[in-house]
Design an enzyme around this catalytic site. Structure first.
Site, short mmCIF file in Angstrom:
data_model
loop_
_atom_site.label_atom_id
_atom_site.label_comp_id
_atom_site.label_asym_id
_atom_site.label_seq_id
_atom_site.Cartn_x
_atom_site.Cartn_y
_atom_site.Cartn_z
N CYS A 176 -1.63 16.40 -17.30
CA CYS A 176 -1.00 17.55 -17.17
C CYS A 176 0.38 17.29 -16.82
O CYS A 176 0.99 18.43 -16.45
CB CYS A 176 -1.74 18.53 -16.06
N ASP A 213 1.68 16.39 -13.96
CA ASP A 213 2.10 16.56 -12.74
C ASP A 213 2.51 15.42 -11.99
O ASP A 213 2.09 14.06 -12.52
CB ASP A 213 0.81 16.63 -12.09
N CYS A 239 1.06 22.22 -11.55
CA CYS A 239 0.67 23.53 -11.37
C CYS A 239 0.49 23.92 -9.95
O CYS A 239 0.71 23.58 -9.07
CB CYS A 239 -0.87 23.60 -12.26
N CYS A 294 -6.29 18.25 -9.06
CA CYS A 294 -5.42 18.51 -8.01
C CYS A 294 -5.58 18.07 -6.69
O CYS A 294 -4.67 17.36 -6.10
CB CYS A 294 -4.90 19.73 -8.21
#
Lengths: 143, 213
Positions: A37, A39, A63, A106
């Site tokens: 993603c 991140d 996110c 996450c």
């Protein structure tokens, strides 16, 4: 999909955003990423001579769930010993924020980040948390 | 072309009997040469589907005419008078072609397919974390620079830097795959994912300028 109150709270008002001097010997820096993603998460801890986390900062590009997870971890680790902080599990983070299944990674990122920060601190100041703690006790005993 | 030739030319998949007339169907032929019935998609990788050897160097522009031609032949309008089996098969062929074409077109997906072909496990989406400090530090700095960019010139500078980094990364990926160095290719593919994300963020900033504080 509805996000939890806790998640939105941390996302909208993230705690402890910022940076510390990564070259300082009492600062441990954990830098981790989830390439799928895009991140990237930086989590830093400032450790007292007694081995207690006095302060924590984070900077996350990712996110909302990644931001909330890192924000929550910085709050949780403050005042904890390194060993206590190392026991934080991603499942606790995910549960507290009620992360949806697709966002569990996450919380894994946040767990990895705090572990990496502790590891970084320990390699920079090998044994200092233990030896200095003893020194501190000696001083208070004699003083 | 005989079935033998076709087989050696596209170097995969055996000749199988057509589901409808039992005639021989070779390679990834969409249609039976004997009865013209549409065939089910073969379980081959994206490269083989288009008659290519696995390689990072795919000229997508030269594949497009073939792709569009095949999709035209699978267009639902051509199957309105056919039975439900042929309609269903034409749809699954069209879906496989589309998925595999997208895989060949997108460098990250192409690299991932090559890594998996080589038995190099690429973790499913979202399940892996990396701790490559050099890469992550670089990504962090680029994202911070983008966050702090004030003027459109600042953003344009980051954009062209990202473009250059991406071009370099693609060239290095090509060399790594050519040398069959999958560990290096895996690391470069991770870097490419971050650069793609950075490019998205740059684009987002261009069209949604930072709110005035």
């Amino acid at each position: 999909m509805a996000y939890s109150k806790e998640l939105l709270e941390h996302y909208e008002k993230p705690r402890n955003v910022g940076s510390m001097d990564k070259n300082s010997t009492d600062v441990g820096t954990g830098l981790v990423g989830a390439p799928a993603c895009g991140d990237v998460m930086k989590l830093q801890i400032k450790v007292s001579p007694e081995g207690i986390i006095e302060d924590a900062k984070f900077k996350t590009f990712g996110c909302g769930s990644a931001i909330a997870s890192s924000s929550l971890v910085t709050e949780w680790v403050k005042g904890k010993s390194l060993d206590e902080a190392a026991t934080i599990k991603n499942t606790e983070i995910a549960e507290h924020l009620a992360l949806p299944p697709v966002k569990i990674h996450c919380s894994v990122l946040a767990e990895d980040a705090i572990k990496a920060a502790i590891e970084d601190y320990k390699t920079k100041a090998p044994g200092s948390a233990v030896t200095e703690k003893e020194d501190g006790l000696d001083q208070s005993a004699t003083g | 072309m005989t079935a033998e030739q076709e087989k050696s030319e596209i170097h995969f998949a055996d000749v199988l009997p057509c589901w409808s007339c039992k005639g021989p169907v070779g390679g990834t032929a969409l249609f039976c040469e004997t009865c013209g019935a549409v065939q089910p998609p073969r379980p081959v990788d994206a490269f083989a589907r288009f008659g290519l050897k696995p390689s990072f160097d795919v000229e997508i522009g030269s594949l497009e005419p073939l792709y569009f031609n095949l999709q035209r032949r699978l267009h639902p309008d051509r199957f309105v008078s056919k039975g439900p089996k042929e309609r269903a098969l034409s749809q699954s062929q069209a879906a496989s072609l589309n998925k595999d074409f997208e895989t060949l077109k997108d460098p990250v997906r192409r690299a991932t397919a090559l890594l998996e072909n080589g038995g190099h496990l690429v973790h499913p989406e979202g399940c892996n974390t990396v701790s490559d400090p050099v890469l992550l530090m670089e990504v962090m700095e680029m994202r911070e620079a983008l966050g702090e960019a004030e003027t459109s010139e600042d953003i344009a500078g980051i954009e062209s830097q990202t473009r250059r980094d991406m071009d370099d990364c693609l060239k290095e990926l090509s060399s790594a795959f050519a040398a069959n160095d999958l560990d290096v290719a895996d690391r470069l593919n991770t870097r490419l994912k971050y650069l793609v994300k950075l490019e998205d963020e740059v684009r987002a900033r261009k069209f949604a300028p930072k709110a005035m504080a």
